[in-house]
Design a protein around this motif. Structure first.
Motif, PDB file in Angstrom:
ATOM      1  N   ALA A  21       1.428  -1.240 -23.157  1.00 35.22           N
ATOM      2  CA  ALA A  21       0.428  -1.937 -22.338  1.00 35.22           C
ATOM      3  C   ALA A  21      -0.667  -2.536 -23.209  1.00 35.22           C
ATOM      4  O   ALA A  21      -1.130  -3.646 -22.963  1.00 35.22           O
ATOM      5  N   TRP A  22      -1.101  -1.810 -24.226  1.00 34.35           N
ATOM      6  CA  TRP A  22      -2.191  -2.319 -25.058  1.00 34.35           C
ATOM      7  C   TRP A  22      -1.775  -3.552 -25.833  1.00 34.35           C
ATOM      8  O   TRP A  22      -2.619  -4.409 -26.132  1.00 34.35           O
ATOM      9  N   LEU A  23      -0.497  -3.659 -26.148  1.00 34.14           N
ATOM     10  CA  LEU A  23       0.001  -4.865 -26.808  1.00 34.14           C
ATOM     11  C   LEU A  23       0.170  -6.004 -25.811  1.00 34.14           C
ATOM     12  O   LEU A  23      -0.067  -7.172 -26.125  1.00 34.14           O
ATOM     13  N   ASP A  24       0.556  -5.648 -24.584  1.00 36.20           N
ATOM     14  CA  ASP A  24       0.727  -6.663 -23.546  1.00 36.20           C
ATOM     15  C   ASP A  24      -0.595  -7.307 -23.148  1.00 36.20           C
ATOM     16  O   ASP A  24      -0.619  -8.419 -22.619  1.00 36.20           O
ATOM     17  N   ALA A  25      -1.690  -6.602 -23.400  1.00 33.42           N
ATOM     18  CA  ALA A  25      -3.007  -7.147 -23.042  1.00 33.42           C
ATOM     19  C   ALA A  25      -3.404  -8.312 -23.934  1.00 33.42           C
ATOM     20  O   ALA A  25      -4.305  -9.078 -23.609  1.00 33.42           O
ATOM     21  N   ILE A  26      -2.718  -8.423 -25.064  1.00 30.05           N
ATOM     22  CA  ILE A  26      -3.075  -9.454 -26.041  1.00 30.05           C
ATOM     23  C   ILE A  26      -2.367 -10.770 -25.708  1.00 30.05           C
ATOM     24  O   ILE A  26      -1.189 -10.784 -25.357  1.00 30.05           O
ATOM     25  N   HIS A  27      -3.106 -11.846 -25.819  1.00 28.87           N
ATOM     26  CA  HIS A  27      -2.532 -13.171 -25.608  1.00 28.87           C
ATOM     27  C   HIS A  27      -2.033 -13.712 -26.945  1.00 28.87           C
ATOM     28  O   HIS A  27      -2.789 -14.286 -27.726  1.00 28.87           O
ATOM     29  N   TRP A  28      -0.776 -13.488 -27.203  1.00 33.15           N
ATOM     30  CA  TRP A  28      -0.156 -13.957 -28.447  1.00 33.15           C
ATOM     31  C   TRP A  28       0.007 -15.466 -28.389  1.00 33.15           C
ATOM     32  O   TRP A  28       0.242 -16.027 -27.319  1.00 33.15           O
ATOM     33  N   ASN A  29      -0.103 -16.122 -29.530  1.00 37.79           N
ATOM     34  CA  ASN A  29       0.035 -17.580 -29.528  1.00 37.79           C
ATOM     35  C   ASN A  29       1.519 -17.959 -29.398  1.00 37.79           C
ATOM     36  O   ASN A  29       2.384 -17.088 -29.339  1.00 37.79           O
ATOM     37  N   PRO A  30       1.826 -19.261 -29.303  1.00 37.55           N
ATOM     38  CA  PRO A  30       3.235 -19.656 -29.097  1.00 37.55           C
ATOM     39  C   PRO A  30       4.182 -19.146 -30.186  1.00 37.55           C
ATOM     40  O   PRO A  30       5.384 -19.021 -29.942  1.00 37.55           O
ATOM     41  N   ASP A  31       3.633 -18.835 -31.370  1.00 42.42           N
ATOM     42  CA  ASP A  31       4.470 -18.269 -32.433  1.00 42.42           C
ATOM     43  C   ASP A  31       4.548 -16.743 -32.361  1.00 42.42           C
ATOM     44  O   ASP A  31       5.139 -16.114 -33.238  1.00 42.42           O
ATOM     45  N   GLY A  32       3.910 -16.175 -31.313  1.00 41.70           N
ATOM     46  CA  GLY A  32       3.946 -14.722 -31.172  1.00 41.70           C
ATOM     47  C   GLY A  32       2.983 -14.004 -32.091  1.00 41.70           C
ATOM     48  O   GLY A  32       3.160 -12.821 -32.385  1.00 41.70           O
ATOM     49  N   LEU A  33       1.948 -14.713 -32.530  1.00 43.49           N
ATOM     50  CA  LEU A  33       0.990 -14.152 -33.487  1.00 43.49           C
ATOM     51  C   LEU A  33      -0.426 -14.159 -32.915  1.00 43.49           C
ATOM     52  O   LEU A  33      -0.719 -14.860 -31.941  1.00 43.49           O
ATOM     53  N   VAL A  34      -1.289 -13.382 -33.569  1.00 43.00           N
ATOM     54  CA  VAL A  34      -2.705 -13.372 -33.225  1.00 43.00           C
ATOM     55  C   VAL A  34      -3.484 -13.327 -34.541  1.00 43.00           C
ATOM     56  O   VAL A  34      -3.075 -12.651 -35.497  1.00 43.00           O
ATOM     57  N   PRO A  35      -4.603 -14.083 -34.622  1.00 42.73           N
ATOM     58  CA  PRO A  35      -5.420 -14.009 -35.838  1.00 42.73           C
ATOM     59  C   PRO A  35      -6.187 -12.691 -35.879  1.00 42.73           C
ATOM     60  O   PRO A  35      -6.666 -12.206 -34.852  1.00 42.73           O
ATOM     61  N   VAL A  36      -6.272 -12.128 -37.070  1.00 40.70           N
ATOM     62  CA  VAL A  36      -6.917 -10.829 -37.253  1.00 40.70           C
ATOM     63  C   VAL A  36      -7.987 -10.943 -38.341  1.00 40.70           C
ATOM     64  O   VAL A  36      -7.681 -11.281 -39.486  1.00 40.70           O
ATOM     65  N   ILE A  37      -9.204 -10.639 -37.973  1.00 40.57           N
ATOM     66  CA  ILE A  37     -10.324 -10.625 -38.915  1.00 40.57           C
ATOM     67  C   ILE A  37     -10.455  -9.210 -39.452  1.00 40.57           C
ATOM     68  O   ILE A  37     -10.531  -8.262 -38.677  1.00 40.57           O
ATOM     69  N   ALA A  38     -10.504  -9.087 -40.775  1.00 40.57           N
ATOM     70  CA  ALA A  38     -10.736  -7.771 -41.378  1.00 40.57           C
ATOM     71  C   ALA A  38     -12.170  -7.711 -41.886  1.00 40.57           C
ATOM     72  O   ALA A  38     -12.562  -8.503 -42.758  1.00 40.57           O
ATOM     73  N   GLN A  39     -12.929  -6.787 -41.322  1.00 45.35           N
ATOM     74  CA  GLN A  39     -14.332  -6.613 -41.697  1.00 45.35           C
ATOM     75  C   GLN A  39     -14.509  -5.247 -42.342  1.00 45.35           C
ATOM     76  O   GLN A  39     -13.997  -4.242 -41.841  1.00 45.35           O
ATOM     77  N   GLU A  40     -15.266  -5.213 -43.420  1.00 45.72           N
ATOM     78  CA  GLU A  40     -15.444  -3.970 -44.156  1.00 45.72           C
ATOM     79  C   GLU A  40     -16.440  -3.044 -43.461  1.00 45.72           C
ATOM     80  O   GLU A  40     -17.560  -3.458 -43.119  1.00 45.72           O
ATOM     81  N   VAL A  41     -16.035  -1.820 -43.267  1.00 48.40           N
ATOM     82  CA  VAL A  41     -16.918  -0.802 -42.701  1.00 48.40           C
ATOM     83  C   VAL A  41     -18.087  -0.571 -43.662  1.00 48.40           C
ATOM     84  O   VAL A  41     -17.909  -0.519 -44.870  1.00 48.40           O
ATOM     85  N   GLY A  42     -19.260  -0.457 -43.109  1.00 54.94           N
ATOM     86  CA  GLY A  42     -20.419  -0.151 -43.948  1.00 54.94           C
ATOM     87  C   GLY A  42     -21.166  -1.391 -44.390  1.00 54.94           C
ATOM     88  O   GLY A  42     -22.315  -1.579 -44.046  1.00 54.94           O
ATOM     89  N   THR A  43     -20.471  -2.261 -45.128  1.00 59.39           N
ATOM     90  CA  THR A  43     -21.143  -3.462 -45.624  1.00 59.39           C
ATOM     91  C   THR A  43     -21.175  -4.585 -44.592  1.00 59.39           C
ATOM     92  O   THR A  43     -22.053  -5.451 -44.646  1.00 59.39           O
ATOM     93  N   GLY A  44     -20.195  -4.604 -43.684  1.00 60.41           N
ATOM     94  CA  GLY A  44     -20.104  -5.699 -42.725  1.00 60.41           C
ATOM     95  C   GLY A  44     -19.511  -6.967 -43.302  1.00 60.41           C
ATOM     96  O   GLY A  44     -19.420  -7.985 -42.608  1.00 60.41           O
ATOM     97  N   VAL A  45     -19.103  -6.925 -44.552  1.00 62.31           N
ATOM     98  CA  VAL A  45     -18.527  -8.115 -45.185  1.00 62.31           C
ATOM     99  C   VAL A  45     -17.210  -8.492 -44.494  1.00 62.31           C
ATOM    100  O   VAL A  45     -16.358  -7.640 -44.261  1.00 62.31           O
ATOM    101  N   VAL A  46     -17.079  -9.775 -44.148  1.00 64.31           N
ATOM    102  CA  VAL A  46     -15.811 -10.268 -43.631  1.00 64.31           C
ATOM    103  C   VAL A  46     -14.899 -10.502 -44.827  1.00 64.31           C
ATOM    104  O   VAL A  46     -15.160 -11.364 -45.663  1.00 64.31           O
ATOM    105  N   LEU A  47     -13.852  -9.720 -44.903  1.00 61.79           N
ATOM    106  CA  LEU A  47     -12.998  -9.729 -46.086  1.00 61.79           C
ATOM    107  C   LEU A  47     -11.985 -10.864 -46.066  1.00 61.79           C
ATOM    108  O   LEU A  47     -11.775 -11.541 -47.063  1.00 61.79           O
ATOM    109  N   MET A  48     -11.359 -11.078 -44.917  1.00 56.79           N
ATOM    110  CA  MET A  48     -10.245 -12.023 -44.836  1.00 56.79           C
ATOM    111  C   MET A  48      -9.844 -12.229 -43.390  1.00 56.79           C
ATOM    112  O   MET A  48     -10.282 -11.496 -42.494  1.00 56.79           O
TER     113      MET A  48
END
Lengths: 153, 153
Positions: A21-48
Motif C-alpha cells: 500500500a505504501w508503494l501504491d500511494a506513490i505516483h510513479w512517472n510514465p517510466d515507473g520512476l520517482v525522483p528522490v532527493i537525498a538530504q544529509e541528516v544533521g547538516t541539512g545539505v542536499v547531497l544529490m
C-alpha cells in the motif's frame, strides 16, 4: 529499517513481489520512476537527486541503505557499491503530490558525488552568467573508482 | 539578479530569444524540463521540487523570484502568483550531471506547500509502513486560494 529485515508481505507470499500500500500511494512517472532527493541528516545539505523504481524503494526501506535505479545502466544501483560511500537511511518522506521522495541519510565517507565532492550541487551561477564551482574535491575520483569517468547513473 | 535587469543577449539581439551558454550547459529532459529543488536559506529545509523549462529558469534569474513550469497547466507558474508565497532566489546551483537544479530561496509567508504547510515533504514512512504526517498546516488552504483543492502544478 534494520539491515536484513524481511517485509511482512514477503513472508505472506513467499517468492512473490507484492505491491504494498505504501508503494501504491506513490505516483510513479510514465517510466515507473520517482525522483528522490537525498538530504544529509544533521547538516541539512542536499547531497544529490537520483531515481527509484518500486523495487529499489522497497530495498531501500528493507535494507536501510539507499538503493536507486540507474537510468543509464538500466539496473538497480546500490549507492556505494563501488565507492563504498553508502547512504544510511534515517527517514523516507513523500511530498504533497506523492510524486517526489526525500530521504534523510547519513553519508558514509562524507562524499556523495562521483566527482569526489561532499554533494553534487557544486556549481553556482554567478553574476556574469557562468557556472562557478563552490565545493572542493575531497578525494580524487581515480582513488574512489576504477573507472573515474563514470557518472552517477 | 536584480529585479528588472536586462540580460546581455537581449540587448544584443532585441526581440529575439537567445540560447544563453549557461542554459545550454543544462541537460534538459526529453520534455525540455529539469527538476528544481527549492531549499530554504538559513534553515536548510527542502521546501519542494518542481520543474523548469529554459524560459522559466531565465525568468527566475532575471527577476530574482522562482518561476516554474506547470506540467499540469502547461504554462509558466510564477510561484506565489495566487498565494502570495513567492520565493526570493538567492542562489541557482547545478549538479554534477547538469540535469538537476537546486535553488536557495527565502520563502515568503513561510509557506511553500499548497496544503498550507511550510514544506511539501510532510509525510514520513513509519515502522508499520504507513505514511504519517510530520508537519502542521500553518494556514487553511481555503484562506490562501480561491480554489483550495488545486495542486502545486
Amino acid at each position: 529499517m534494520p539491515k536484513g529485515s524481511v517485509s511482512l508481505t514477503r513472508s505472506i507470499h513467499p517468492g512473490q513481489r507484492m505491491a504494498d500500500a505504501w508503494l501504491d500511494a506513490i505516483h510513479w512517472n510514465p517510466d515507473g520512476l520517482v525522483p528522490v532527493i537525498a538530504q544529509e541528516v544533521g547538516t541539512g545539505v542536499v547531497l544529490m537527486l537520483a531515481w527509484m523504481n518500486p523495487e529499489s524503494l522497497r530495498l531501500t526501506r528493507d535494507s536501510g541503505y539507499a538503493v536507486y535505479w540507474s537510468r543509464s545502466r538500466g539496473r538497480l544501483w546500490r549507492k556505494g557499491e563501488e565507492s563504498g560511500h553508502q547512504q544510511r537511511v534515517r527517514a523516507i518522506r513523500l511530498d504533497c503530490d506523492a510524486d517526489v521522495i526525500l530521504i534523510e541519510v547519513e553519508q558514509q565517507g562524507g562524499i556523495a558525488c562521483h566527482t569526489g565532492r561532499h554533494h553534487c550541487f557544486f556549481r553556482q551561477l554567478d553574476a556574469n552568467g557562468n557556472w562557478g564551482e563552490i565545493a572542493p574535491v575531497l578525494k580524487d575520483p581515480a582513488a574512489i573508482y576504477h573507472q573515474p569517468s563514470q557518472t552517477h547513473e
